[in-house]
Design an enzyme around this catalytic site. Structure first.
Site, PDB file in Angstrom:
ATOM      1  N   ASP A  13      -0.290  -0.713  -0.737  1.00 48.22           N
ATOM      2  CA  ASP A  13       0.976  -1.457  -0.600  1.00 48.22           C
ATOM      3  C   ASP A  13       1.137  -2.099   0.775  1.00 48.22           C
ATOM      4  OD1 ASP A  13       1.727  -0.491  -3.156  1.00 48.22           O
ATOM      5  OD2 ASP A  13       2.422   1.376  -2.234  1.00 48.22           O
ATOM      6  N   HIS A  41      -0.044  -5.804  -6.809  1.00 49.65           N
ATOM      7  CA  HIS A  41      -0.118  -6.762  -5.708  1.00 49.65           C
ATOM      8  C   HIS A  41       0.986  -7.800  -5.854  1.00 49.65           C
ATOM      9  CE1 HIS A  41      -4.651  -5.993  -4.896  1.00 49.65           C
ATOM     10  NE2 HIS A  41      -3.892  -4.960  -4.686  1.00 49.65           N
ATOM     11  N   THR A 302       5.668   0.975 -10.433  1.00 52.64           N
ATOM     12  CA  THR A 302       6.450   2.074 -10.988  1.00 52.64           C
ATOM     13  C   THR A 302       7.919   2.034 -10.582  1.00 52.64           C
ATOM     14  OG1 THR A 302       5.919   3.377  -9.032  1.00 52.64           O
ATOM     15  CG2 THR A 302       4.430   3.607 -10.906  1.00 52.64           C
ATOM     16  N   ARG A 304       9.005   3.368  -8.022  1.00 50.30           N
ATOM     17  CA  ARG A 304       9.287   4.599  -7.280  1.00 50.30           C
ATOM     18  C   ARG A 304       9.618   4.264  -5.818  1.00 50.30           C
ATOM     19  NH1 ARG A 304       4.147   8.552  -8.466  1.00 50.30           N
ATOM     20  NH2 ARG A 304       2.975   6.644  -8.185  1.00 50.30           N
ATOM     21  N   SER A 413       2.005 -11.271   9.671  1.00 49.75           N
ATOM     22  CA  SER A 413       2.841 -11.814   8.611  1.00 49.75           C
ATOM     23  C   SER A 413       4.302 -11.438   8.877  1.00 49.75           C
ATOM     24  CB  SER A 413       2.298 -11.287   7.286  1.00 49.75           C
ATOM     25  OG  SER A 413       3.272 -11.248   6.324  1.00 49.75           O
TER      26      SER A 413
HETATM   27  P1  GDP Z   1      -0.271  -4.781  -2.015  1.00 52.84           P
HETATM   28  O1  GDP Z   1      -0.451  -3.896  -3.209  1.00 52.84           O
HETATM   29  O2  GDP Z   1      -1.059  -4.343  -0.829  1.00 52.84           O
HETATM   30  O3  GDP Z   1      -0.452  -6.233  -2.338  1.00 52.84           O
HETATM   31  O4  GDP Z   1       1.245  -4.612  -1.542  1.00 52.84           O
HETATM   32  P2  GDP Z   1       2.575  -4.696  -2.431  1.00 52.84           P
HETATM   33  O5  GDP Z   1       2.620  -5.977  -3.101  1.00 52.84           O
HETATM   34  O6  GDP Z   1       2.748  -3.495  -3.253  1.00 52.84           O
HETATM   35  O7  GDP Z   1       3.693  -4.583  -1.294  1.00 52.84           O
HETATM   36  C1  GDP Z   1       3.914  -5.512  -0.359  1.00 52.84           C
HETATM   37  C2  GDP Z   1       5.368  -5.972  -0.447  1.00 52.84           C
HETATM   38  O8  GDP Z   1       5.745  -6.523   0.777  1.00 52.84           O
HETATM   39  C3  GDP Z   1       5.622  -7.068  -1.455  1.00 52.84           C
HETATM   40  O9  GDP Z   1       6.910  -6.965  -1.976  1.00 52.84           O
HETATM   41  C4  GDP Z   1       5.478  -8.352  -0.640  1.00 52.84           C
HETATM   42  O10 GDP Z   1       6.172  -9.462  -1.171  1.00 52.84           O
HETATM   43  C5  GDP Z   1       6.084  -7.905   0.634  1.00 52.84           C
HETATM   44  N1  GDP Z   1       5.538  -8.525   1.837  1.00 52.84           N
HETATM   45  C6  GDP Z   1       4.241  -8.798   2.133  1.00 52.84           C
HETATM   46  N2  GDP Z   1       4.132  -9.275   3.387  1.00 52.84           N
HETATM   47  C7  GDP Z   1       5.401  -9.284   3.894  1.00 52.84           C
HETATM   48  C8  GDP Z   1       5.945  -9.620   5.172  1.00 52.84           C
HETATM   49  O11 GDP Z   1       5.244  -9.994   6.111  1.00 52.84           O
HETATM   50  N3  GDP Z   1       7.295  -9.456   5.324  1.00 52.84           N
HETATM   51  C9  GDP Z   1       8.117  -9.025   4.337  1.00 52.84           C
HETATM   52  N4  GDP Z   1       9.411  -8.889   4.575  1.00 52.84           N
HETATM   53  N5  GDP Z   1       7.629  -8.689   3.128  1.00 52.84           N
HETATM   54  C10 GDP Z   1       6.291  -8.810   2.916  1.00 52.84           C
END
Ligand code: GDP
Length: 425
Positions: A13, A41, A302, A304, A413
């Site tokens: 995540d 993702h 999930t 969670r 980011s």
């Molecule tokens: P992954 O499984 O590694 O792709 O990660 P996830 O998608 O489960 O979790 C990342 C969450 O953080 C998602 O809701 C993204 O939209 C959000 N996200 C990713 N990069 C950033 C960021 O730089 N800032 C913010 N606020 N949200 C982000």
């Protein structure tokens, strides 16, 4: 040939999905090399917000070929649901832009069932499985007791193999768990229903990738989860049942000869962890709740609530080493913008001694975090696109992490949108 991998450094995540979605414009093929539909993702782009589970994140880019390699847990039913949902929102998914390895093993309905039965049996000692059948699937793969996608093309041989597998699996279902048995017809119906839809996408992807290599194409290997969930190097048994580390990417992608030129490790600016298992830097109470809310830390698959904590430099350094990361993408820096002081876990204390080394899994429960704090920037940074425009405290925070883990932070980011990042030259 040019090969890059994009991997998680921590517990998963970290924001890999948005990084891959954005980076895909530099690559011709994106290959998922391990894991199954238990990932989530999150990608935000011109089509909207998506939680991709098995589909490679390059699926939104015209001209990019997306491959599900031999290393993935291929659940035909959940993949078809995902394809249906994503195409319904205007994204084109065809046998031209999605290719599935004929050597990918099939995750069958009984894997999901066995996952649930085993978590029920474990009760309060459960591993925190997402119950998608991943652990029973990989156990069967390594016992050579499941089906390969390529077997769907020979109906007669498929039935005979299914009969053998069903006979064996029913011994486990009924004998070990006291559950009801499965019939061959039930499984064949399921295979016909979902297998037929899958068939147009299945091919010899190794041959395809070899051809692309000869044409000088560029490849991006995409992982799920992170270093600490790796079956061999993670927090066993609270890991996944495959290898998210970049070293496995050539094998699971179907290009076992490939050398990876660049490993981009994704690190979140603070820590999160879903499910069970030791999480040394965990924060509780109001402080944790504020961070969870600020970062919207709820599982993409999930829902969670994720456990949260400060950045853990011990675990992050270890994760970077296990991945062989050549550069880091630091995500969600914007989430810390409200904090006057930012806590940082700099070491662990184990049996009265401070350590920089990530301990053997069974020792983790005995570790306490050694915390310090650094000044926050108390300013919205979500609109910043150049390194020099970040507040000094934010740059100091990034440089402190970089120094502690010994790897350059090449991307920062500052928001979930595709363009919300800073590239450091
Ligand atoms: P992954 O499984 O590694 O792709 O990660 P996830 O998608 O489960 O979790 C990342 C969450 O953080 C998602 O809701 C993204 O939209 C959000 N996200 C990713 N990069 C950033 C960021 O730089 N800032 C913010 N606020 N949200 C982000």
């Amino acid at each position: 040939m040019s090969c890059s991998a994009i991997v998680g450094i921590n517990w998963g995540d970290e924001g890999k999905g948005r990084m891959v979605d954005w980076l895909t414009e530099r690559f011709d093929a994106v290959v998922r090399y391990q894991g199954g539909g238990n990932a989530g993702h999150t990608v935000v782009n011109e089509y909207g917000k998506f939680a991709l589970h098995l589909l490679p994140s390059g699926i939104f880019r015209p001209g990019v070929v997306n491959v599900l390699g031999n290393g993935v847990a291929l659940d035909p039913e959940s993949l078809m649901t995902e394809i249906r949902e994503v195409t319904a929102r205007g994204v084109s998914i065809t046998p031209e832009n999605l290719k599935i390895s004929d050597r990918a093993s099939l995750l069958l309905p009984w894997h999901r069932r066995l996952d649930e039965l085993e978590e029920q049996r474990l009760a309060d000692r459960k591993y925190g499985s997402t119950k998608q059948g991943i652990a029973p699937f990989y156990s069967d793969k390594y016992q050579k007791k499941t089906l390969l996608a390529g077997e769907l093309f020979d109906a007669e041989a498929l039935r005979s193999h299914t009969e053998q597998l069903t006979e064996w699996k029913n011994l486990v279902l009924t004998g070990v768990y006291g559950a009801s048995p499965v019939t061959v017809d039930e499984l064949m119906d399921w295979l016909t229903r979902f297998g037929e839809k899958l068939k147009p996408f299945i091919c010899n992807t190794t041959k395809l990738l070899k051809q692309k290599e000869q044409e000088g194409k560029r490849f991006l290997f995409e992982a799920q989860l992170g270093s600490l969930r790796d079956l061999d190097f993670g927090i066993v048994p609270y890991t996944t049942s495959s290898n998210p580390i970049a070293a496995y990417a050539p094998v699971g992608s179907g290009m076992p000869w490939a050398k990876i030129d660049e490993v981009i490790g994704v690190v979140k600016a603070y820590s999160t962890c879903v499910g069970e298992g030791p999480f040394v830097c965990e924060m509780f109470g109001e402080e944790a709740e504020r961070l969870r809310e600020a970062g919207a830390e709820y599982g993409a698959k999930t829902g969670r609530p994720r456990r949260v904590g400060p950045i853990d430099l011990v675990a992050t350094r270890y994760g970077v080493e296990m991945q062989g990361a050549t550069g880091i993408a630091l995500t969600k820096l914007d989430v810390l913008s409200d904090m006057a002081e930012i806590p940082v876990c700099v070491k662990y204390e184990l049996c009265g001694e401070e350590t920089d080394d990530f301990p053997f899994p069974t020792m983790l429960e005995k570790c306490r975090p050694v915390l310090t704090s650094v000044p926050g920037w108390k300013k919205d940074i979500s609109g910043v696109r150049r390194w020099e425009d970040l507040p000094r405290e934010a740059r100091d925070y990034v440089e402190m992490i970089e120094k502690a883990v010994g790897c350059p932070i090449t991307y920062v980011s500052v928001g979930p949108e595709r363009d919300a990042y800073i590239e450091r030259k």
